[in-house]
Scaffold this motif. Structure first.
Motif, PDB file in Angstrom:
ATOM      1  N   TRP A  16       0.850  -1.191   0.000  1.00 58.45           N
ATOM      2  CA  TRP A  16       0.000   0.000   0.000  1.00 58.45           C
ATOM      3  C   TRP A  16       0.884   1.239   0.000  1.00 58.45           C
ATOM      4  O   TRP A  16       2.074   1.184   0.310  1.00 58.45           O
ATOM      5  CB  TRP A  16      -0.909   0.024   1.230  1.00 58.45           C
ATOM      6  CG  TRP A  16      -1.958  -1.039   1.269  1.00 58.45           C
ATOM      7  CD1 TRP A  16      -1.750  -2.384   1.357  1.00 58.45           C
ATOM      8  CD2 TRP A  16      -3.370  -0.859   1.246  1.00 58.45           C
ATOM      9  NE1 TRP A  16      -2.943  -3.053   1.388  1.00 58.45           N
ATOM     10  CE2 TRP A  16      -3.968  -2.144   1.327  1.00 58.45           C
ATOM     11  CE3 TRP A  16      -4.196   0.246   1.169  1.00 58.45           C
ATOM     12  CZ2 TRP A  16      -5.331  -2.340   1.328  1.00 58.45           C
ATOM     13  CZ3 TRP A  16      -5.568   0.059   1.172  1.00 58.45           C
ATOM     14  CH2 TRP A  16      -6.125  -1.223   1.250  1.00 58.45           C
TER      15      TRP A  16
ATOM     16  N   GLY B 240      -4.007   3.753  -0.820  1.00 56.44           N
ATOM     17  CA  GLY B 240      -4.482   2.765  -1.774  1.00 56.44           C
ATOM     18  C   GLY B 240      -3.423   1.732  -2.076  1.00 56.44           C
ATOM     19  O   GLY B 240      -2.255   1.854  -1.671  1.00 56.44           O
TER      20      GLY B 240
ATOM     21  N   LYS C 251      -9.013   2.102  -2.883  1.00 56.84           N
ATOM     22  CA  LYS C 251      -8.314   3.282  -2.383  1.00 56.84           C
ATOM     23  C   LYS C 251      -9.299   4.153  -1.623  1.00 56.84           C
ATOM     24  O   LYS C 251     -10.515   3.965  -1.678  1.00 56.84           O
ATOM     25  CB  LYS C 251      -7.725   4.075  -3.550  1.00 56.84           C
ATOM     26  CG  LYS C 251      -8.804   4.595  -4.512  1.00 56.84           C
ATOM     27  CD  LYS C 251      -8.223   5.287  -5.715  1.00 56.84           C
ATOM     28  CE  LYS C 251      -9.348   5.746  -6.670  1.00 56.84           C
ATOM     29  NZ  LYS C 251      -8.821   6.404  -7.873  1.00 56.84           N
TER      30      LYS C 251
END
Length: 907
Positions: A865, A885, A895
């Motif tokens: 991420w 996201g 996201k």
């Protein structure tokens, strides 16, 4: 390595019946004895009855026509030979032992076992190969500490599986896999039990999908109980739940579909919901992606705001290997500010078109086509709601160029080029275009030189060329762009030039050049001047039709190079100074072309007349009326030093550049009646601190004085009570860039999109933020280093980089004597930890006494991420944005993006 031939195996199998007991041997000997003994019987008496013999035809008399051919009636053996148990060679090895059991048809390998059979490659702690049942079993083993090690690695063709254990039938292609781990494009899949039906279908139980690098301990994954998996095509699951940090989340789907193809697939782009301050609620960056082919694609994106504003974007990329590549972006926005009926209500339409095309150098060596287009509304980057790019917002110019060139391999060689250019000032909204520019040139011809041999001397170096330049130039404004008035005001012309030149040596050390240039200019439109008594002003009338003028000029120059070295001593830190001077004197003469000038009455009485030429305002200029005899002087200087190297092992002195260039130039017009000396122009530049700081400076020195009204008079400044020269302007720029990773070529991330939009290639004006693509990091992407791999508690070497630019401008044209520009811009980035990055871009204007554009950047690398926060605290571009996201493009729609749009006032 234990290896056995197939012939050995089958030999043992054939002779296996001989390994029998004593009873069988005796019984077999008895039957063999009976089969080889002769058999006797009693004699019978002869019978008296005789059997008559039938008369037979003579066998020698045979009718050939009635004869028949007898064929062999013995049939071939219908019993098929027994098929071999193995269809290929087996290669295997193991560290501890490799056991072969012929009775059970087993091969057992233990500890670092490897097996290679047909297209199967298997590595594991233990491998059991049953070549009778066509099955392979592989599993892990325990080490001395009781920990499982040497997990199986099963590879068949392009498929790789890393389970805890596997049972595989290489005939039916069916398999049972426990705790399988496999990579499919960007996905990593792990399942408790996997059942392989054939090459194209798998069924998984207790599976997890993730894009994290560690599938056994991922930061997040999607958990599902039942999965149908088709390699290279798709994954269809039942109830799927998202788990973050081993904590189940309420995010669940009754079923899920994941495309696994390696090729791009068309699909919906999910929009982002946000609440803006000016235009209400919105859905942004939603649309559809079309994977049209391997060579090109298309993405259609759009935004919608509840106050009626909307935006559309078309983005396409294309490429053909070894031929060309490029991309096209078309953006259109309909912006509404406030509400209808309010005094501040406004509505405007803005657009921007970008096209980039580059041709591979191997595609065609004799022709080349390229394009770099950035055109549209002058206020697009100031008002756009689709992206925030401060560098493009602060830029004053948009420029474009489309060119095609071709080389004809004739003798002499001919070069042809067609170019269309565009330049747009975003402040004044003025647009200048050439549609197109034609250039044709013929290579140099040496009429007095031999085809072979060195060209030396005045006559042998005489050469001539032919150059043709044609332009269709358009000057318009943003409001008249591509309207009929734009083409009505276009100016066109052709310029022919034939330069005749030579070069030669004078007194061995001086290089001299001489040239005679002939020019002919063709216009399709000229002017006629007259006096308008109604307006009491000069009137200009355009006259359509072909017209031309011809000019010629002569020029010559002579120059040399002077080297000077000043030795300061071998025991000194600075051993020597080197000064290189390149003086040059030039002379140019242009006669008067007064025959192209006419007169007109400049007042109502007709007593006062003025001269003019009908070619005024032409794109290639007009013939000069005054005779010109110019003598030019220029001097360039370079300063170097030899210093003792800090490395004591090196015997040679180190060269250091003190001043890359220091240039002085001026000219003297012999034919002028006043102000014969041109201003002295001084410019220079150097690089300091191991070429990390670029310093450039320049100034203009005028030798003539000013009168009380600020007009230049024909009196030297020194004779008017001043100094030798009067400085009318000066400027200096400093650019400095340094980093803790000096020497790394990939030290800085290039702001390619920002540069393409018309901004800078660095982040002095902040990093480019494109709301339609948030997967890209705001910071540089560097290869792993010692700092990145540091796993201790504290690392004193924090990676960082710093860039700053300083600009100073002095103006004194009409005794202003003021600093017109004085600003400092700084950009800095640092890694607080291997995963935390911070950055800032700011500046200060010392003339306006205020802080310039400021941006703060924060980013956290969450492995699979990414989280970032971007904040511009004040100014017309004030805004903030927060994004978290998944990095992977496959799951880019997962996201959370929250932001405000800049407070911009539409004008």
């Amino acid at each position: 390595m234990a290896r056995q031939k197939l012939s050995h195996i089958f030999t043992k199998i054939v002779f296996k019946p001989l390994h029998t007991n004593l009873f069988n041997i005796v019984l077999l000997s008895f039957f063999l004895t009976i089969g080889t003994t002769k058999i006797y019987s009693l004699e019978l008496k002869a019978k008296t009855t005789s059997i008559p013999v039938k008369k037979q035809a003579d066998s020698l008399k045979t009718n050939i026509n009635n004869s028949t051919i007898l064929t062999d009636t013995i049939k071939l053996d219908s019993i098929k030979p027994k098929k071999a148990l193995l269809e290929g060679k087996i290669k295997y090895k193991a560290e501890k032992y490799a056991k072969l059991d012929q009775k059970k048809k087993l091969i057992t390998l233990y500890d670092k076992a490897e097996l290679y059979y047909q297209d199967i490659e298997l590595k594991s702690g233990i491998i059991v190969f049953n070549y009778e049942k066509n099955e392979v079993y592989a599993g892990r083993i325990k080490d001395s500490a009781g920990v499982y090690t040497q997990f199986p690695n099963f590879k068949q063709g392009a498929n790789i599986v890393e389970p805890d254990s596997i049972r595989f039938n290489y005939k039916t292609k069916k398999a049972l896999i426990w705790n399988s781990r496999t990579d499919q494009n960007e996905f990593k899949v792990k399942a408790e039990v996997s059942k392989r039906i054939n090459d194209s279908v798998y069924f998984l139980k207790g599976a997890r999908f993730t894009t994290a690098s560690d599938v056994d301990d991922p930061e997040y994954y999607f958990k599902t109980s039942k999965v149908k998996y088709v390699p290279g095509k798709k994954v269809v699951t039942g109830l799927t739940n998202m788990v973050i940090a081993n904590v189940p989340t309420p995010l669940a789907l009754p079923f899920a579909f994941f495309p696994m193809t390696e090729e791009s697939q068309s699909g919906i782009i999910i929009p982002t919901f946000s609440d803006t301050r000016l235009r209400g609620y919105s859905l942004q960056n939603g649309g559809y992606y079309f994977a049209l082919s391997k060579n090109y694609d298309l993405a259609i994106l759009g935004d919608y705001y509840t106050n009626g504003s909307y935006a559309t974007r078309f983005e396409s990329s294309y490429a053909k290997r070894y031929r060309f590549r490029g991309n096209v972006n078309i953006r259109y926005e309909n912006l509404i500010n406030s509400e209808r009926g309010f005094p501040d209500y406004s509505k405007t339409n803005i657009y921007n078109i970008q096209w980039s095309h580059s041709q591979d150098s191997k595609a065609n060596p004799n022709s080349r086509f390229s394009a770099s287009v950035n055109m549209g509304s002058s206020k697009y980057f100031q008002q756009s709601i689709s992206q925030v790019n401060a560098g493009s917002n602060l830029n004053n110019t948009l420029s474009s160029s489309i060119s095609y060139s071709k080389t004809f391999n004739s003798v002499p060689q001919v070069n042809l080029s067609l170019t269309a250019t565009h330049s747009q000032n975003t402040r004044t909204q003025e647009i200048n275009m050439t549609l197109p520019t034609l250039q044709l040139s013929v290579d140099r011809i040496f009429p007095f030189a031999l085809k072979e041999g060195v060209k030396k001397g005045f006559f042998k170096n005489i050469n001539l060329q032919y150059n043709l330049r044609g332009e269709n130039r358009i000057a318009t404004t943003d409001s008249l762009f591509f309207k009929p008035q734009m083409f009505k005001d276009a100016k066109a012309g052709l310029q022919h030039s034939i330069p005749l030149s030579t070069n030669f040596k004078v007194f061995k050390y001086f290089s001299a050049t001489s040239s005679l240039n002939y020019e002919e200019v063709w216009y399709l439109k000229t002017i006629r001047k007259s006096f308008d008594r109604l307006t009491n002003k000069d009137a200009i009338t355009n006259v359509s039709g072909f017209d031309a003028f011809r000019t010629y000029s002569f020029s010559s120059s002579i120059g040399t190079t002077i080297y000077g070295t000043f030795n300061l001593g071998e025991d000194k830190k600075i051993k020597a100074l080197r000064h290189v001077m390149r003086p040059s004197v030039s002379y140019s003469q242009t006669p008067s072309f007064s025959n192209y000038y006419d007169t007109y009455a400049a007042d109502g009485t007709g007593t006062m007349t003025k001269d003019y030429t009908r070619f005024e305002g032409g794109i290639f200029g007009s013939p000069g009326k005054n005779k010109s005899n110019n003598v030019g002087f220029s001097l360039s200087n370079t300063f170097e030093a030899k210093v003792t190297d800090k490395d004591s092992t090196k015997t040679e002195a180190k060269k250091v550049m003190l001043l890359n260039n220091l240039n002085l130039s001026t000219s003297y017009d012999v034919a002028a009646d006043s102000l014969r000396w041109a201003p002295l122009r001084v410019s220079g530049g150097t690089q300091l601190f191991k070429d990390k700081m670029n310093v450039n400076f320049g100034m203009t020195l005028n030798p003539y004085a000013l009168n009380n009204s600020g007009k230049v008079i024909n009196t030297f400044n020194i004779d008017n009570g001043g100094s030798l020269f009067r400085m009318t302007s000066a400027n200096m720029t400093l650019n400095y860039s340094l980093s803790s990773r000096d020497g790394n070529k990939n030290m800085k991330k290039e702001n390619k999109q920002g540069l393409r939009n018309g901004g800078r290639n660095d982040d002095l004006f902040g990093s480019n933020t494109d709301f339609s693509d948030r997967k890209q990091s705001q910071f540089d992407k560097e290869e792993s280093s010692d700092e990145d791999n540091f796993k201790g508690f504290f690392n004193a070497k924090l990676p960082w980089d710093l860039t700053f630019a300083y600009q100073l401008t002095y103006t004194n044209i009409n005794r202003e004597n003021k600093i017109s520009g004085n600003s400092l811009m700084v950009s800095a980035n640092s890694d607080l930890t291997p995963k935390w990055k911070i950055g800032a871009s700011t500046g200060y204007d010392f003339v306006q006494k205020g802080v310039t554009f400021t941006q703060l950047r924060f980013e956290r690398d969450l492995l699979s991420w990414r989280m970032d926060f971007n904040w511009t605290p004040f100014g017309t571009n004030a805004y903030w944005s927060f994004f978290i996201g998944i990095k992977s493009g496959v799951l880019s729609d997962i996201k959370w993006d929250k932001r405000t749009t800049p407070d911009r006032v539409l004008k």
